[in-house]
Design a protein around this motif. Sequence first.
Motif, PDB file in Angstrom:
ATOM      1  N   SER A   4       0.829  -1.199   0.000  1.00  0.00           N
ATOM      2  CA  SER A   4       0.000   0.000   0.000  1.00  0.00           C
ATOM      3  C   SER A   4       0.862   1.246   0.000  1.00  0.00           C
ATOM      4  O   SER A   4       2.008   1.250   0.467  1.00  0.00           O
ATOM      5  N   ILE A   5       0.293   2.323  -0.509  1.00  0.00           N
ATOM      6  CA  ILE A   5       1.012   3.593  -0.563  1.00  0.00           C
ATOM      7  C   ILE A   5       1.218   4.158   0.842  1.00  0.00           C
ATOM      8  O   ILE A   5       2.191   4.874   1.097  1.00  0.00           O
ATOM      9  N   VAL A   6       0.317   3.814   1.775  1.00  0.00           N
ATOM     10  CA  VAL A   6       0.466   4.276   3.166  1.00  0.00           C
ATOM     11  C   VAL A   6       1.758   3.725   3.765  1.00  0.00           C
ATOM     12  O   VAL A   6       2.568   4.453   4.351  1.00  0.00           O
ATOM     13  N   PHE A   7       1.960   2.408   3.621  1.00  0.00           N
ATOM     14  CA  PHE A   7       3.152   1.773   4.186  1.00  0.00           C
ATOM     15  C   PHE A   7       4.422   2.278   3.501  1.00  0.00           C
ATOM     16  O   PHE A   7       5.428   2.577   4.161  1.00  0.00           O
ATOM     17  N   LYS A   8       4.376   2.397   2.168  1.00  0.00           N
ATOM     18  CA  LYS A   8       5.568   2.838   1.430  1.00  0.00           C
ATOM     19  C   LYS A   8       5.933   4.270   1.781  1.00  0.00           C
ATOM     20  O   LYS A   8       7.116   4.586   1.987  1.00  0.00           O
ATOM     21  N   LEU A  11       7.393   4.288   5.244  1.00  0.00           N
ATOM     22  CA  LEU A  11       8.744   3.733   5.237  1.00  0.00           C
ATOM     23  C   LEU A  11       9.741   4.737   4.664  1.00  0.00           C
ATOM     24  O   LEU A  11      10.836   4.932   5.219  1.00  0.00           O
ATOM     25  N   TYR A  12       9.374   5.406   3.567  1.00  0.00           N
ATOM     26  CA  TYR A  12      10.274   6.387   2.965  1.00  0.00           C
ATOM     27  C   TYR A  12      10.518   7.567   3.900  1.00  0.00           C
ATOM     28  O   TYR A  12      11.653   8.059   4.017  1.00  0.00           O
ATOM     29  N   MET A  13       9.471   8.025   4.575  1.00  0.00           N
ATOM     30  CA  MET A  13       9.637   9.168   5.467  1.00  0.00           C
ATOM     31  C   MET A  13      10.481   8.796   6.684  1.00  0.00           C
ATOM     32  O   MET A  13      11.326   9.583   7.129  1.00  0.00           O
ATOM     33  N   ILE A  14      10.277   7.594   7.225  1.00  0.00           N
ATOM     34  CA  ILE A  14      11.087   7.151   8.361  1.00  0.00           C
ATOM     35  C   ILE A  14      12.553   7.044   7.933  1.00  0.00           C
ATOM     36  O   ILE A  14      13.462   7.484   8.649  1.00  0.00           O
ATOM     37  N   ALA A  15      12.772   6.448   6.760  1.00  0.00           N
ATOM     38  CA  ALA A  15      14.148   6.320   6.272  1.00  0.00           C
ATOM     39  C   ALA A  15      14.780   7.695   6.068  1.00  0.00           C
ATOM     40  O   ALA A  15      15.955   7.906   6.397  1.00  0.00           O
ATOM     41  N   LEU A  16      13.985   8.638   5.556  1.00  0.00           N
ATOM     42  CA  LEU A  16      14.505   9.992   5.340  1.00  0.00           C
ATOM     43  C   LEU A  16      14.842  10.663   6.665  1.00  0.00           C
ATOM     44  O   LEU A  16      15.905  11.296   6.801  1.00  0.00           O
ATOM     45  N   VAL A  17      13.947  10.520   7.641  1.00  0.00           N
ATOM     46  CA  VAL A  17      14.187  11.126   8.962  1.00  0.00           C
ATOM     47  C   VAL A  17      15.450  10.540   9.595  1.00  0.00           C
ATOM     48  O   VAL A  17      16.310  11.269  10.101  1.00  0.00           O
ATOM     49  N   PHE A 184       7.917   9.498  15.205  1.00  0.00           N
ATOM     50  CA  PHE A 184       6.503   9.643  15.578  1.00  0.00           C
ATOM     51  C   PHE A 184       5.801  10.679  14.698  1.00  0.00           C
ATOM     52  O   PHE A 184       4.708  10.436  14.171  1.00  0.00           O
ATOM     53  N   ILE A 185       6.458  11.837  14.523  1.00  0.00           N
ATOM     54  CA  ILE A 185       5.869  12.884  13.672  1.00  0.00           C
ATOM     55  C   ILE A 185       5.780  12.415  12.226  1.00  0.00           C
ATOM     56  O   ILE A 185       4.781  12.665  11.530  1.00  0.00           O
ATOM     57  N   ALA A 186       6.826  11.723  11.747  1.00  0.00           N
ATOM     58  CA  ALA A 186       6.810  11.215  10.374  1.00  0.00           C
ATOM     59  C   ALA A 186       5.685  10.219  10.159  1.00  0.00           C
ATOM     60  O   ALA A 186       5.072  10.162   9.093  1.00  0.00           O
ATOM     61  N   THR A 187       5.411   9.400  11.182  1.00  0.00           N
ATOM     62  CA  THR A 187       4.310   8.437  11.082  1.00  0.00           C
ATOM     63  C   THR A 187       2.972   9.150  10.909  1.00  0.00           C
ATOM     64  O   THR A 187       2.155   8.784  10.062  1.00  0.00           O
ATOM     65  N   ILE A 188       2.765  10.188  11.719  1.00  0.00           N
ATOM     66  CA  ILE A 188       1.508  10.947  11.605  1.00  0.00           C
ATOM     67  C   ILE A 188       1.413  11.641  10.249  1.00  0.00           C
ATOM     68  O   ILE A 188       0.382  11.571   9.565  1.00  0.00           O
ATOM     69  N   SER A 190       3.002  10.915   7.448  1.00  0.00           N
ATOM     70  CA  SER A 190       2.868   9.951   6.353  1.00  0.00           C
ATOM     71  C   SER A 190       1.444   9.422   6.262  1.00  0.00           C
ATOM     72  O   SER A 190       0.920   9.215   5.165  1.00  0.00           O
ATOM     73  N   PHE A 191       0.816   9.228   7.419  1.00  0.00           N
ATOM     74  CA  PHE A 191      -0.571   8.757   7.404  1.00  0.00           C
ATOM     75  C   PHE A 191      -1.495   9.804   6.774  1.00  0.00           C
ATOM     76  O   PHE A 191      -2.317   9.492   5.912  1.00  0.00           O
ATOM     77  N   LEU A 192      -1.309  11.064   7.205  1.00  0.00           N
ATOM     78  CA  LEU A 192      -2.162  12.133   6.664  1.00  0.00           C
ATOM     79  C   LEU A 192      -1.918  12.345   5.179  1.00  0.00           C
ATOM     80  O   LEU A 192      -2.865  12.467   4.381  1.00  0.00           O
ATOM     81  N   LEU A 193      -0.643  12.383   4.791  1.00  0.00           N
ATOM     82  CA  LEU A 193      -0.321  12.611   3.378  1.00  0.00           C
ATOM     83  C   LEU A 193      -0.767  11.437   2.515  1.00  0.00           C
ATOM     84  O   LEU A 193      -1.287  11.625   1.413  1.00  0.00           O
ATOM     85  N   SER A 194      -0.547  10.220   3.027  1.00  0.00           N
ATOM     86  CA  SER A 194      -0.938   9.047   2.242  1.00  0.00           C
ATOM     87  C   SER A 194      -2.448   8.987   2.056  1.00  0.00           C
ATOM     88  O   SER A 194      -2.933   8.598   0.988  1.00  0.00           O
ATOM     89  N   ARG A 195      -3.182   9.380   3.099  1.00  0.00           N
ATOM     90  CA  ARG A 195      -4.638   9.407   2.954  1.00  0.00           C
ATOM     91  C   ARG A 195      -5.050  10.436   1.908  1.00  0.00           C
ATOM     92  O   ARG A 195      -5.965  10.201   1.114  1.00  0.00           O
ATOM     93  N   ARG A 196      -4.337  11.575   1.909  1.00  0.00           N
ATOM     94  CA  ARG A 196      -4.652  12.627   0.936  1.00  0.00           C
ATOM     95  C   ARG A 196      -4.374  12.150  -0.487  1.00  0.00           C
ATOM     96  O   ARG A 196      -5.098  12.485  -1.426  1.00  0.00           O
TER      97      ARG A 196
END
Length: 488
Positions: A4-8, A11-17, A184-188, A190-196
């Motif tokens: 799913s795009i949410v998980f990807k 994952l990309y945002m966590i790796a970037l952080v 933690f912030i990246a998770t939130i 990424s969830f909001l952006l992925s939903r968008r």
Amino acid sequence: MRNSIVFKLWLYMIALVLLVLTLAWFVHTNIQTRRYFQQQGDELVREGYRISALLEKEQSKEQQEQILRTSAKVLNAVIMLMDKEEFLEQCQNLHDNYSGNDPKLIHHDPLVDSEVKSLFAGKPIVHLGPGKILDLEVISAGVPVMSGDKVEKIIMLHAPVAPISNRINDLKQVTLNVGLEGIFIATILSFLLSRRFSNPLLEMNKVAQAMAHGDYRRRVHKISNDEVGLLANSLNTLALKLEEKITALEKIDSTRREFVANVAHELRTPLTIMQGYTEALVDGIADDPQEQNFYLNNIQDELKRLNRLVLDLLDLKRLESGQHDFTKDFVDIKTTVEKVVKKFEPSVKKNKIQIKTSFAANLEPIMGNADRLEQVLINLIANAINVSAPGDVIMVTAGSGAGCLHISVSDTGPGIPKEELPFIFERFYKTDKSRKRSTNRHDASNGTGLGLAIVKGIVEAHGGMINVQSRVGRGTTFTISIPNNQRK
């Protein structure tokens, strides 16, 4: 979930952080460490010069020892005073505050030979490395004590690096805490952006699935102004175009089926008639020569009718496919109209009707094909004659306006019902729904039902258009408009 795009995106945002924080920590730690060591070394050098100045003022050994002891405690460092022969005179803050000449401490640990030479040349030095005296990592600073231009003594200050390591460890802990907060912030986010991003994509997927199952009416409603919005607009446009194409194909298929049915209908009647007459002749029912001639004449008439139908179908096919088999030249429309009207003189006299013409004074030749334009006028005038009663008048007018030549053929016949006007140029369409051959219909071409369709095709091949106005009981007017600015 893994695809799913949410998980990807998460994952990309966590790796970037993590990558940014790791690089920042590494760079920041190295910079801070070098800067701290530099500052500590400079501070030790300054303290060394300060101690050197104090020692120059105090000549007694006790006072010098007190100065070194106090400075060592304040700086939390080991301070050594060596003479120019490299023998230790004073050593403060080392184990039991050893004082005296101990051969074991004569060596200038942890300095190297080049640094020792610099000291005795009158230059201060700073050294970072493990020291055997303290048995740990130390930062050392050496300052020469001058007497005129000569080096009398050497002051060595050894400060442990442990406090620095503690600060670095503190920096690591801060970086770790920031990293966890960043995750933690990246998770939130990424969830909001992925939903968008995923919501319109999921909606587009539903629209695409509906299109795959033949439903082209669904649209993507949540459209943004970014690339996802452009994709949604493209998908909506695709659905609209496909809907239009499918509708057009369905209409073409319906027209094709209707055309085949109409052709079969038109062929069935003459074939049935010919079959009946032929069987009568073969069975010998008609033994009278006059009756036989009557049957043969009827068969001949039906054959002519079939031949006209075939020719009209081929003619219409060429016109609709754009394969015009005619050349264009300047045509005097007044001469053409008068020529066609003259051809109908016998029919006009027989039916006791009149054909009147009217031409504008500014009428100019147009670019067209005279034979095809005659065919148009013949069809329209023949239609008018077929619906006219004795005493009626058919009016043919020609004039110019708005860059076009306008030709009108009007009759005073029974007219065409309003609901049937949109269909009269269709192939085989007749106002009498029973399709019986009668005089009350607006399609000539000798009964093939293709006359007005051919007229429309010829007019459009000349770049023009044809329209009709009619009122029941008041007559009908066909008007042709052909541009008069065409060239060869």
